[in-house]
Design a protein around this motif. Sequence first.
Motif, PDB file in Angstrom:
ATOM      1  N   ASP A 104       0.812  -1.216   0.000  1.00  0.00           N
ATOM      2  CA  ASP A 104       0.000   0.000   0.000  1.00  0.00           C
ATOM      3  C   ASP A 104       0.851   1.275   0.000  1.00  0.00           C
ATOM      4  O   ASP A 104       0.328   2.374   0.183  1.00  0.00           O
ATOM      5  N   GLY A 105       2.171   1.145  -0.214  1.00  0.00           N
ATOM      6  CA  GLY A 105       2.993   2.326  -0.444  1.00  0.00           C
ATOM      7  C   GLY A 105       3.725   2.871   0.760  1.00  0.00           C
ATOM      8  O   GLY A 105       4.306   3.956   0.692  1.00  0.00           O
ATOM      9  N   LYS A 106       3.767   2.140   1.874  1.00  0.00           N
ATOM     10  CA  LYS A 106       4.519   2.607   3.043  1.00  0.00           C
ATOM     11  C   LYS A 106       5.983   2.188   2.901  1.00  0.00           C
ATOM     12  O   LYS A 106       6.291   1.018   2.699  1.00  0.00           O
ATOM     13  N   LEU A 107       6.897   3.148   3.008  1.00  0.00           N
ATOM     14  CA  LEU A 107       8.323   2.862   2.883  1.00  0.00           C
ATOM     15  C   LEU A 107       8.813   2.098   4.101  1.00  0.00           C
ATOM     16  O   LEU A 107       8.672   2.555   5.243  1.00  0.00           O
ATOM     17  N   GLN A 108       9.414   0.903   3.853  1.00  0.00           N
ATOM     18  CA  GLN A 108       9.947   0.075   4.939  1.00  0.00           C
ATOM     19  C   GLN A 108      11.444   0.271   5.137  1.00  0.00           C
ATOM     20  O   GLN A 108      11.957   0.099   6.235  1.00  0.00           O
ATOM     21  N   GLY A 109      12.143   0.586   4.052  1.00  0.00           N
ATOM     22  CA  GLY A 109      13.583   0.774   4.151  1.00  0.00           C
ATOM     23  C   GLY A 109      14.195   0.918   2.768  1.00  0.00           C
ATOM     24  O   GLY A 109      13.497   0.867   1.757  1.00  0.00           O
ATOM     25  N   TRP A 110      15.509   1.109   2.754  1.00  0.00           N
ATOM     26  CA  TRP A 110      16.201   1.288   1.485  1.00  0.00           C
ATOM     27  C   TRP A 110      17.646   0.841   1.633  1.00  0.00           C
ATOM     28  O   TRP A 110      18.148   0.683   2.743  1.00  0.00           O
ATOM     29  N   MET A 111      18.290   0.620   0.492  1.00  0.00           N
ATOM     30  CA  MET A 111      19.712   0.259   0.503  1.00  0.00           C
ATOM     31  C   MET A 111      20.403   0.892  -0.693  1.00  0.00           C
ATOM     32  O   MET A 111      19.774   1.161  -1.719  1.00  0.00           O
ATOM     33  N   GLY A 112      21.706   1.119  -0.539  1.00  0.00           N
ATOM     34  CA  GLY A 112      22.484   1.776  -1.582  1.00  0.00           C
ATOM     35  C   GLY A 112      22.571   3.268  -1.326  1.00  0.00           C
ATOM     36  O   GLY A 112      22.793   3.720  -0.203  1.00  0.00           O
ATOM     37  N   GLY A 113      22.416   4.043  -2.380  1.00  0.00           N
ATOM     38  CA  GLY A 113      22.522   5.494  -2.283  1.00  0.00           C
ATOM     39  C   GLY A 113      23.767   6.002  -2.975  1.00  0.00           C
ATOM     40  O   GLY A 113      24.699   5.243  -3.264  1.00  0.00           O
ATOM     41  N   THR A 114      23.818   7.288  -3.249  1.00  0.00           N
ATOM     42  CA  THR A 114      24.992   7.872  -3.894  1.00  0.00           C
ATOM     43  C   THR A 114      26.185   7.930  -2.947  1.00  0.00           C
ATOM     44  O   THR A 114      27.336   7.911  -3.380  1.00  0.00           O
ATOM     45  N   GLU A 115      25.912   7.998  -1.631  1.00  0.00           N
ATOM     46  CA  GLU A 115      26.966   7.936  -0.612  1.00  0.00           C
ATOM     47  C   GLU A 115      26.517   6.948   0.463  1.00  0.00           C
ATOM     48  O   GLU A 115      26.050   7.334   1.534  1.00  0.00           O
ATOM     49  N   PRO A 116      26.643   5.639   0.169  1.00  0.00           N
ATOM     50  CA  PRO A 116      26.112   4.633   1.106  1.00  0.00           C
ATOM     51  C   PRO A 116      26.813   4.647   2.450  1.00  0.00           C
ATOM     52  O   PRO A 116      27.968   5.041   2.578  1.00  0.00           O
ATOM     53  N   ARG A 117      26.080   4.209   3.449  1.00  0.00           N
ATOM     54  CA  ARG A 117      26.618   4.100   4.803  1.00  0.00           C
ATOM     55  C   ARG A 117      27.727   3.048   4.843  1.00  0.00           C
ATOM     56  O   ARG A 117      27.732   2.126   4.036  1.00  0.00           O
ATOM     57  N   PRO A 118      28.660   3.149   5.790  1.00  0.00           N
ATOM     58  CA  PRO A 118      29.722   2.136   5.902  1.00  0.00           C
ATOM     59  C   PRO A 118      29.132   0.733   6.052  1.00  0.00           C
ATOM     60  O   PRO A 118      28.224   0.520   6.858  1.00  0.00           O
ATOM     61  N   GLY A 119      29.641  -0.191   5.251  1.00  0.00           N
ATOM     62  CA  GLY A 119      29.156  -1.560   5.296  1.00  0.00           C
ATOM     63  C   GLY A 119      27.879  -1.811   4.519  1.00  0.00           C
ATOM     64  O   GLY A 119      27.436  -2.952   4.412  1.00  0.00           O
ATOM     65  N   ALA A 120      27.266  -0.757   3.991  1.00  0.00           N
ATOM     66  CA  ALA A 120      26.019  -0.910   3.234  1.00  0.00           C
ATOM     67  C   ALA A 120      26.336  -1.205   1.771  1.00  0.00           C
ATOM     68  O   ALA A 120      27.450  -0.937   1.298  1.00  0.00           O
ATOM     69  N   PRO A 121      25.379  -1.756   1.017  1.00  0.00           N
ATOM     70  CA  PRO A 121      25.614  -2.038  -0.402  1.00  0.00           C
ATOM     71  C   PRO A 121      25.941  -0.767  -1.182  1.00  0.00           C
ATOM     72  O   PRO A 121      25.396   0.314  -0.898  1.00  0.00           O
ATOM     73  N   ARG A 122      26.847  -0.917  -2.147  1.00  0.00           N
ATOM     74  CA  ARG A 122      27.161   0.181  -3.056  1.00  0.00           C
ATOM     75  C   ARG A 122      26.904  -0.298  -4.475  1.00  0.00           C
ATOM     76  O   ARG A 122      27.523  -1.251  -4.928  1.00  0.00           O
ATOM     77  N   ARG A 166      14.914 -10.178   2.913  1.00  0.00           N
ATOM     78  CA  ARG A 166      13.896  -9.137   3.154  1.00  0.00           C
ATOM     79  C   ARG A 166      14.353  -8.102   4.166  1.00  0.00           C
ATOM     80  O   ARG A 166      13.770  -7.014   4.259  1.00  0.00           O
ATOM     81  N   GLU A 167      15.408  -8.423   4.919  1.00  0.00           N
ATOM     82  CA  GLU A 167      15.985  -7.444   5.863  1.00  0.00           C
ATOM     83  C   GLU A 167      17.088  -6.635   5.204  1.00  0.00           C
ATOM     84  O   GLU A 167      17.822  -5.896   5.868  1.00  0.00           O
ATOM     85  N   ARG A 168      17.245  -6.791   3.890  1.00  0.00           N
ATOM     86  CA  ARG A 168      18.178  -6.019   3.053  1.00  0.00           C
ATOM     87  C   ARG A 168      19.633  -6.340   3.364  1.00  0.00           C
ATOM     88  O   ARG A 168      20.509  -5.498   3.241  1.00  0.00           O
ATOM     89  N   ARG A 169      19.891  -7.597   3.751  1.00  0.00           N
ATOM     90  CA  ARG A 169      21.257  -8.059   3.953  1.00  0.00           C
ATOM     91  C   ARG A 169      21.661  -8.979   2.802  1.00  0.00           C
ATOM     92  O   ARG A 169      20.904  -9.874   2.428  1.00  0.00           O
ATOM     93  N   GLN A 170      22.872  -8.758   2.273  1.00  0.00           N
ATOM     94  CA  GLN A 170      23.325  -9.567   1.142  1.00  0.00           C
ATOM     95  C   GLN A 170      23.663 -10.982   1.620  1.00  0.00           C
ATOM     96  O   GLN A 170      24.358 -11.168   2.614  1.00  0.00           O
ATOM     97  N   GLU A 171      23.182 -11.962   0.870  1.00  0.00           N
ATOM     98  CA  GLU A 171      23.431 -13.362   1.210  1.00  0.00           C
ATOM     99  C   GLU A 171      24.314 -14.071   0.185  1.00  0.00           C
ATOM    100  O   GLU A 171      24.989 -15.044   0.525  1.00  0.00           O
ATOM    101  N   SER A 172      24.283 -13.624  -1.062  1.00  0.00           N
ATOM    102  CA  SER A 172      25.108 -14.271  -2.087  1.00  0.00           C
ATOM    103  C   SER A 172      25.267 -13.327  -3.265  1.00  0.00           C
ATOM    104  O   SER A 172      24.608 -12.279  -3.346  1.00  0.00           O
ATOM    105  N   ALA A 173      26.153 -13.706  -4.199  1.00  0.00           N
ATOM    106  CA  ALA A 173      26.380 -12.912  -5.401  1.00  0.00           C
ATOM    107  C   ALA A 173      27.116 -13.767  -6.422  1.00  0.00           C
ATOM    108  O   ALA A 173      27.764 -14.754  -6.067  1.00  0.00           O
ATOM    109  N   TRP A 174      27.001 -13.407  -7.690  1.00  0.00           N
ATOM    110  CA  TRP A 174      27.849 -14.007  -8.718  1.00  0.00           C
ATOM    111  C   TRP A 174      28.158 -12.953  -9.780  1.00  0.00           C
ATOM    112  O   TRP A 174      27.417 -12.004  -9.965  1.00  0.00           O
ATOM    113  N   ARG A 175      29.295 -13.149 -10.449  1.00  0.00           N
ATOM    114  CA  ARG A 175      29.818 -12.138 -11.367  1.00  0.00           C
ATOM    115  C   ARG A 175      30.395 -12.834 -12.598  1.00  0.00           C
ATOM    116  O   ARG A 175      31.032 -13.871 -12.491  1.00  0.00           O
ATOM    117  N   MET A 176      30.136 -12.237 -13.790  1.00  0.00           N
ATOM    118  CA  MET A 176      30.689 -12.773 -15.033  1.00  0.00           C
ATOM    119  C   MET A 176      31.177 -11.601 -15.884  1.00  0.00           C
ATOM    120  O   MET A 176      30.515 -11.186 -16.825  1.00  0.00           O
TER     121      MET A 176
END
Length: 262
Positions: free
Chosen positions: A116-134, A166-176
């Motif tokens: 219904d449009g209520k903001l729960q949280g966010w991740m990233g940003g142009t200047e992310p917090r220490p330890g946050a996703p970039r 759902r808590e916006r914590r990274q659990e895995s990744a892959w890169r090619m």
Amino acid sequence: GVVHHPIDEDFLKALACGPGGRIVVAGGRKVAVYSDQVKLGEFALERPITCLAAGFDGRLYAGTGNRVTVCGIDGTNRQEWPAWEESSVLTSIAAGRDDIWVADAINKTVLQYTPDGKLQGWMGGTEPRPGAPRFLVPSLYFDIALAGDGLWVVNPGRHRLEFYNRERRQESAWRMASAEPDGFCGCCNPVHIALLPDGGFVTGEKGLPRVKIYGPDGQYLAMVAGPDQFAEGTAGLDLAVDSRGRILVLDSLAGRIRIYIK
């Protein structure tokens, strides 16, 4: 199969698979709804559409510039969510049962809303917090896709796919990152992704327009369509996978939806 010229005179921008096997495509301010190659209807929103998602509740979630517009699949019962930032350009929406995720390419941010449009949280940003996703987003391509209890985020400038719970914590990744056919090259690829029923990935690239399949672990499996199948200058290639496992590719330059069957 091919759905030709779904919306007359508008440059196609976004694609989604809706309830009941519906195919939804947007260009300019217009939205067209199909059942396979039969057009069921068309309507227009107030703002140009930048991305689309179909929710479990039967509603459409459209990125309209810097905000989300929500409506029924027939265009009724519309509402607009407030803009995160006036500068925002929304490039992808992933609609789950409990969360609506929105990617903002300008602010390099992924936003998490309730349906219904209520903001729960966010991740990233142009200047992310220490330890946050970039997220490195050099152009206006920044895609996300739902998977189970989390979200896949394309980190395009790093040629990497990252999974967050759902808590916006990274659990895995892959890169090619590679110039070879099995990798992603250029400034920022892939530009679009979609998930297959087995947990694998369909990816779309710009520069060299290609559509490929990777396994759930990121292993390259197949080329669905290579540069020889697209006109020069093709970019975008928004993707969707329908309930039958067919791969839908939005070929904006040609004005058509390509449907690939295994």
